[in-house]
Design a protein around this motif. Structure first.
Motif, PDB file in Angstrom:
ATOM      1  N   TYR A  25       0.836  -1.200   0.000  1.00  0.00           N
ATOM      2  CA  TYR A  25       0.000   0.000   0.000  1.00  0.00           C
ATOM      3  C   TYR A  25       0.870   1.249   0.000  1.00  0.00           C
ATOM      4  O   TYR A  25       0.690   2.152  -0.829  1.00  0.00           O
ATOM      5  N   VAL A  29       0.450   3.766  -3.058  1.00  0.00           N
ATOM      6  CA  VAL A  29      -0.682   4.658  -2.812  1.00  0.00           C
ATOM      7  C   VAL A  29      -0.546   5.989  -3.554  1.00  0.00           C
ATOM      8  O   VAL A  29      -1.526   6.516  -4.088  1.00  0.00           O
ATOM      9  N   PHE A  54      -7.896   0.075  -2.609  1.00  0.00           N
ATOM     10  CA  PHE A  54      -7.065  -0.801  -1.779  1.00  0.00           C
ATOM     11  C   PHE A  54      -7.906  -1.789  -0.978  1.00  0.00           C
ATOM     12  O   PHE A  54      -7.465  -2.908  -0.695  1.00  0.00           O
TER      13      PHE A  54
END
Lengths: 186, 255
Positions: A25, A29, A54
């Motif tokens: 992540y 991101v 996510f």
């Protein structure tokens, strides 16, 4: 190559380990967020898409299979789907009647927040992109806004590179038409 | 900005600097949402590509449907007839095939397939073994010629195995078909152009034998199945030549 191998191992680990997924992540991101922002033009909408992306990726990771573009391409495809859903939801009250009702409930703000404006933004292009078929918008977005190579974008969409080339070519023409239409209506 | 071509504009937008997401978002996602994944699903389903289960008879019926439209014979009339006699035969309409029986009422558009030892009589006209026909305006039209060399008849109720070449599975794979299910449940298709010569049309066939789209070569290369079943379904694209014979196909795609 080492990065790719490392990431592949991390993805394998993330199938069962939330900590590994958190690493994925943090690694991706920003890219997903930037992609969503460029498509939707606002921090709030982009963050909604990032969140949904996510979350879905986490739930779907056990079914993920590594293809061209690997985890990032897969993730961006999920993001592109989320963007499509968002655009669709936003388009629902677009009728004149709906717009009037909305304007009564919430008058439009004088302008976007200062940190919601990005240099090089192109709202007209984004609006045109929202009007072409979702499939076309996804192809154009993955290729040019997310910066995926053709093979990666094709893999992300689950099609061959030849098919992707066909879709992309049509998408370009569709976008051109929408932009011309917009210019013609002004 | 507006005088640039769309791709240049897309590339510019794609390289526009965007601030990173807020830390609150990162923390919220990593800290709260992600660990709450539902139990892992069962074993991954393999992607179904082969073997293809569309029987030869399905393609026969499918292409027959295409022929009817392509040559302008299908006018959507509503005539119907009653089968006076039916032995070793099947009737097919709307992609569904059932054994034919004497007394069965069939509507326009129904395809009748007679098995190798069967016969069907309609309005005093008798179809012999292996014949194919369609009901149009309440009358029987033989359509064997349209299928000669492309497919073969089968015994109704059999598995649909063909006894004559070319089996459709043996057609060369010369086009890429891509299918995608939309949120509405419809399945959309896009495919690459067939590069061979003497091709005149494409048909997209669903595994339940329904032709879901017909397109002429040189026209658009996309279609949609708005009546797609809600479950995972397979499709194949078939290229037809000027004699409406299949000359190539795509791989079977499941969506």
């Amino acid at each position: 190559m080492t990065d790719l191998v490392d990431e592949r191992a991390l993805v394998e680990q993330a199938r069962t380990d939330p900590g590994a997924f958190a690493e994925l992540y943090r690694a991706h991101v920003d890219r997903v967020h930037a992609f969503a922002w460029r498509r939707l033009g606002s921090r709030e909408a982009a963050e909604d898409v990032v969140s949904a992306t996510f979350e879905r990726a986490w739930r779907a990771l056990p079914d993920f299979t590594w293809k061209d573009g690997g985890f990032p391409a897969w993730l961006l495809r999920i993001a592109a789907n989320q963007v499509t859903d968002h655009v669709r939801r936003e388009a629902r009250p677009a009728s004149d009647r709906g717009q009037r009702a909305l304007s009564l409930l919430a008058p439009p703000a004088a302008g976007a927040a200062a940190d919601d404006v990005i240099e090089g933004d192109d709202p007209e292009l984004r609006a045109a992109l929202a009007r072409v078929r979702p499939r076309y918008a996804e192809a154009l977005s993955l290729r040019y806004l997310a910066g995926l190579e053709p093979a990666e974008a094709a893999a992300a969409l689950g099609v061959s590179t030849a098919t992707f080339a066909v879709v992309l070519n049509r998408a370009k023409h569709a976008l051109e038409r929408e932009l011309r239409r917009e210019e013609g209506s002004r | 900005m507006t005088d640039q071509d769309p791709i240049t504009r897309l590339q510019a937008l794609g390289s526009a600097a965007v601030p990173p997401p807020s830390e609150e978002l990162v923390d919220a996602l990593v800290g709260a949402r992600l660990p709450h994944r539902a139990p892992a699903p069962g074993p991954r389903r393999p992607v179904i590509r082969f073997p293809v289960v569309l029987p030869a008879a399905a393609l026969a019926a499918a292409i027959l449907g295409f022929v009817l439209v392509a040559v302008g014979h299908h006018d959507g009339g509503n005539g119907s007839v009653v089968l006076q006699n039916a032995v070793d035969a099947s009737v097919e309409v709307g992609g569904h095939s059932t054994p034919a029986r004497a007394g069965t009422k069939v509507d326009d558009g129904t395809v009748i397939t007679v098995g190798p030892s069967g016969s069907v009589t309609v309005n005093g006209v008798t179809l012999g073994p292996g014949e194919l026909a369609v009901i149009r305006k309440g009358r029987l039209q033989r359509l064997r010629a349209a299928l000669e060399g492309s497919t073969t008849t089968t015994t109704p109720g059999s598995s649909g195995a063909s006894n004559a070449a070319p089996a459709w599975e043996q057609l060369p794979i010369a086009v890429d078909l891509e299918a995608r299910r939309a949120a509405s449940g419809a399945v959309t298709f896009v495919w690459t152009s067939y590069r061979g010569t003497n091709a005149t049309g494409y048909v997209v066939v669903r595994e339940d034998r329904t032709i879901v789209a017909r397109r002429r070569v040189g026209g658009v290369l996309e279609a949609a199945d708005r009546a797609a079943p809600g479950t995972r379904t397979r499709y194949v694209l078939v290229v037809l030549d000027s004699s409406r014979r299949p000359v190539a196909r795509s791989e079977v795609v499941a969506v």
